[in-house]
Scaffold this motif. Structure first.
Motif, PDB file in Angstrom:
ATOM      1  N   ALA A 119      24.704  46.389  32.739  1.00  0.00           N
ATOM      2  CA  ALA A 119      25.704  46.253  33.800  1.00  0.00           C
ATOM      3  C   ALA A 119      26.122  43.948  33.595  1.00  0.00           C
ATOM      4  O   ALA A 119      25.231  43.474  33.606  1.00  0.00           O
ATOM      5  N   VAL A 120      27.577  44.003  33.525  1.00  0.00           N
ATOM      6  CA  VAL A 120      27.842  42.702  33.474  1.00  0.00           C
ATOM      7  C   VAL A 120      28.604  42.222  34.690  1.00  0.00           C
ATOM      8  O   VAL A 120      29.449  42.939  34.780  1.00  0.00           O
ATOM      9  N   TYR A 121      28.398  41.213  35.423  1.00  0.00           N
ATOM     10  CA  TYR A 121      29.372  41.504  36.999  1.00  0.00           C
ATOM     11  C   TYR A 121      30.911  41.090  36.841  1.00  0.00           C
ATOM     12  O   TYR A 121      31.353  41.573  37.015  1.00  0.00           O
ATOM     13  N   GLU A 122      31.030  40.262  35.429  1.00  0.00           N
ATOM     14  CA  GLU A 122      32.303  39.404  35.048  1.00  0.00           C
ATOM     15  C   GLU A 122      33.381  40.846  35.242  1.00  0.00           C
ATOM     16  O   GLU A 122      34.643  40.492  34.700  1.00  0.00           O
ATOM     17  N   ASP A 123      32.578  41.876  34.476  1.00  0.00           N
ATOM     18  CA  ASP A 123      33.441  43.379  33.780  1.00  0.00           C
ATOM     19  C   ASP A 123      34.207  43.949  34.972  1.00  0.00           C
ATOM     20  O   ASP A 123      34.457  44.512  35.178  1.00  0.00           O
ATOM     21  N   PHE A 124      32.849  43.925  36.158  1.00  0.00           N
ATOM     22  CA  PHE A 124      33.925  44.297  37.121  1.00  0.00           C
ATOM     23  C   PHE A 124      34.353  43.025  38.372  1.00  0.00           C
ATOM     24  O   PHE A 124      35.295  43.648  38.533  1.00  0.00           O
ATOM     25  N   TYR A 125      34.123  42.010  38.294  1.00  0.00           N
ATOM     26  CA  TYR A 125      35.344  41.542  38.423  1.00  0.00           C
ATOM     27  C   TYR A 125      36.495  41.586  38.014  1.00  0.00           C
ATOM     28  O   TYR A 125      37.620  40.762  39.008  1.00  0.00           O
ATOM     29  N   MET A 126      36.529  41.419  36.563  1.00  0.00           N
ATOM     30  CA  MET A 126      37.435  41.549  35.650  1.00  0.00           C
ATOM     31  C   MET A 126      38.347  42.853  36.334  1.00  0.00           C
ATOM     32  O   MET A 126      39.990  43.445  36.562  1.00  0.00           O
ATOM     33  N   GLU A 127      37.457  44.057  36.365  1.00  0.00           N
ATOM     34  CA  GLU A 127      38.684  45.494  36.873  1.00  0.00           C
ATOM     35  C   GLU A 127      38.990  45.021  38.281  1.00  0.00           C
ATOM     36  O   GLU A 127      39.963  45.677  38.860  1.00  0.00           O
ATOM     37  N   GLU A 128      37.885  44.613  38.978  1.00  0.00           N
ATOM     38  CA  GLU A 128      38.564  45.039  40.625  1.00  0.00           C
ATOM     39  C   GLU A 128      39.718  44.445  40.814  1.00  0.00           C
ATOM     40  O   GLU A 128      40.840  44.092  40.929  1.00  0.00           O
ATOM     41  N   LYS A 129      39.957  42.802  40.092  1.00  0.00           N
ATOM     42  CA  LYS A 129      41.275  41.992  40.079  1.00  0.00           C
ATOM     43  C   LYS A 129      41.966  42.661  39.632  1.00  0.00           C
ATOM     44  O   LYS A 129      43.276  42.694  40.210  1.00  0.00           O
ATOM     45  N   GLU A 130      42.319  43.666  38.097  1.00  0.00           N
ATOM     46  CA  GLU A 130      43.157  44.126  37.402  1.00  0.00           C
ATOM     47  C   GLU A 130      43.947  45.073  38.297  1.00  0.00           C
ATOM     48  O   GLU A 130      45.007  45.437  38.683  1.00  0.00           O
ATOM     49  N   ARG A 131      43.058  45.958  39.194  1.00  0.00           N
ATOM     50  CA  ARG A 131      42.869  47.221  40.072  1.00  0.00           C
ATOM     51  C   ARG A 131      43.682  47.121  41.300  1.00  0.00           C
ATOM     52  O   ARG A 131      44.172  48.007  41.464  1.00  0.00           O
ATOM     53  N   TYR A 132      43.589  46.036  42.035  1.00  0.00           N
ATOM     54  CA  TYR A 132      43.579  45.727  43.419  1.00  0.00           C
ATOM     55  C   TYR A 132      44.030  44.140  43.392  1.00  0.00           C
ATOM     56  O   TYR A 132      43.341  43.614  44.297  1.00  0.00           O
ATOM     57  N   THR A 133      45.359  44.397  43.175  1.00  0.00           N
ATOM     58  CA  THR A 133      46.020  42.907  42.803  1.00  0.00           C
ATOM     59  C   THR A 133      46.514  41.775  44.862  1.00  0.00           C
ATOM     60  O   THR A 133      46.811  41.331  44.786  1.00  0.00           O
ATOM     61  N   GLU A 134      46.950  43.556  45.475  1.00  0.00           N
ATOM     62  CA  GLU A 134      47.075  43.002  46.498  1.00  0.00           C
ATOM     63  C   GLU A 134      45.880  42.628  47.452  1.00  0.00           C
ATOM     64  O   GLU A 134      45.786  42.029  48.677  1.00  0.00           O
ATOM     65  N   LYS A 135      45.064  42.472  47.147  1.00  0.00           N
ATOM     66  CA  LYS A 135      43.212  42.186  47.678  1.00  0.00           C
ATOM     67  C   LYS A 135      42.982  40.712  47.750  1.00  0.00           C
ATOM     68  O   LYS A 135      43.522  40.067  46.452  1.00  0.00           O
ATOM     69  N   SER A 136      42.671  39.920  48.590  1.00  0.00           N
ATOM     70  CA  SER A 136      41.861  38.537  48.411  1.00  0.00           C
ATOM     71  C   SER A 136      41.175  38.322  47.266  1.00  0.00           C
ATOM     72  O   SER A 136      40.052  39.071  47.277  1.00  0.00           O
ATOM     73  N   GLU A 137      40.366  38.033  47.082  1.00  0.00           N
ATOM     74  CA  GLU A 137      39.820  36.709  46.181  1.00  0.00           C
ATOM     75  C   GLU A 137      38.002  37.015  46.611  1.00  0.00           C
ATOM     76  O   GLU A 137      37.340  37.311  46.346  1.00  0.00           O
TER      77      GLU A 137
END
Length: 226
Positions: A119-137
């Motif tokens: 597992a790599v943290y950056e992969d999950f971060y990018m996935e979350e950012k792409e999936r949930y554009t309405e969420k805060s950073e």
């Protein structure tokens, strides 16, 4: 030559891609079919193997939980596909669930583990950012961190139980041809190993009857599905 093929692996290992490769290899003696699961998570744009529901239906006798999300399926669907001569392809990301399917169906199960990388943290971060554009950073970072830490723990569990799997697919590069060749090799070997195994309706019904109580018991051990 009907058997159940289970696909197991951590996030981002390419389960959907590998599953499609198996489905694309349909032939006279190999008739794969995708098995959908129920899940309590939110619907995603690329969902094709799950049915999103508020609660797992009571009829599901195989239930497990991952990342706080519940998954469930009915073993009777596997039996019905087997009786029809088809090979169910099931994505199961829980070691105990794989064990339960193997306990219920024995040699009729061909379990495969998909390995890509830890597992790599950056992969999950990018996935979350792409999936949930309405969420805060802040929320994106929090969710990504939580998923990453859980993925690390689950990855360790997979490796510790690698002996449960019949085959391992190394999906370590972006070259799909490599993964495709591995899938083709597994199917060819799979067909060769079971060439002399004649599976008829009475065989499946016998296995189904013997293991019904075992499956029901195992399902209740996982989670109280009320």
């Amino acid at each position: 030559m009907a058997h159940v093929i289970t696909l197991t692996g951590p996030a981002h290992c390419g389960k959907s891609t590998i599953r499609k490769m198996f489905l694309d290899l349909e032939k006279e003696n190999f008739m794969p079919i995708m098995v959908k699961k129920y899940t309590t998570r939110e619907q995603r744009t690329n969902d094709d193997d799950v049915i999103c529901v508020p609660r797992i239906p009571k009829g599901c006798d195989l239930v497990y939980e991952q990342y706080g999300v519940r998954y469930g399926m009915q073993m009777k669907n596997l039996y019905e596909y087997l009786e029809a001569g088809k090979t169910p392809i099931v994505v199961v990301n829980d070691i105990r669930a794989v064990e339960d399917i193997k306990s219920a169906l024995g040699s009729l199960v061909y379990s495969i583990f998909l390995y890509r990388k830890p597992a790599v943290y950056e992969d999950f971060y990018m996935e979350e950012k792409e999936r949930y554009t309405e969420k805060s950073e802040k929320d994106i970072e929090k969710n990504a961190r939580t998923r990453f830490e859980k993925a690390q723990a689950i990855y360790r569990i997979y490796i510790e139980n690698i002996h449960l799997f019949d085959k391992v697919i190394l999906n370590t590069t972006n070259n799909k041809d490599s993964a495709k060749k591995q899938v083709e090799c597994i199917v060819n070997q799979f067909m060769s190993e079971f060439l002399d195994f004649t599976l008829n309706t009475s065989t499946i019904k016998n296995v189904r009857g013997i293991n019904k109580n075992v499956t029901d018991m195992k399902g209740s051990e996982h989670l109280d599905n009320k």
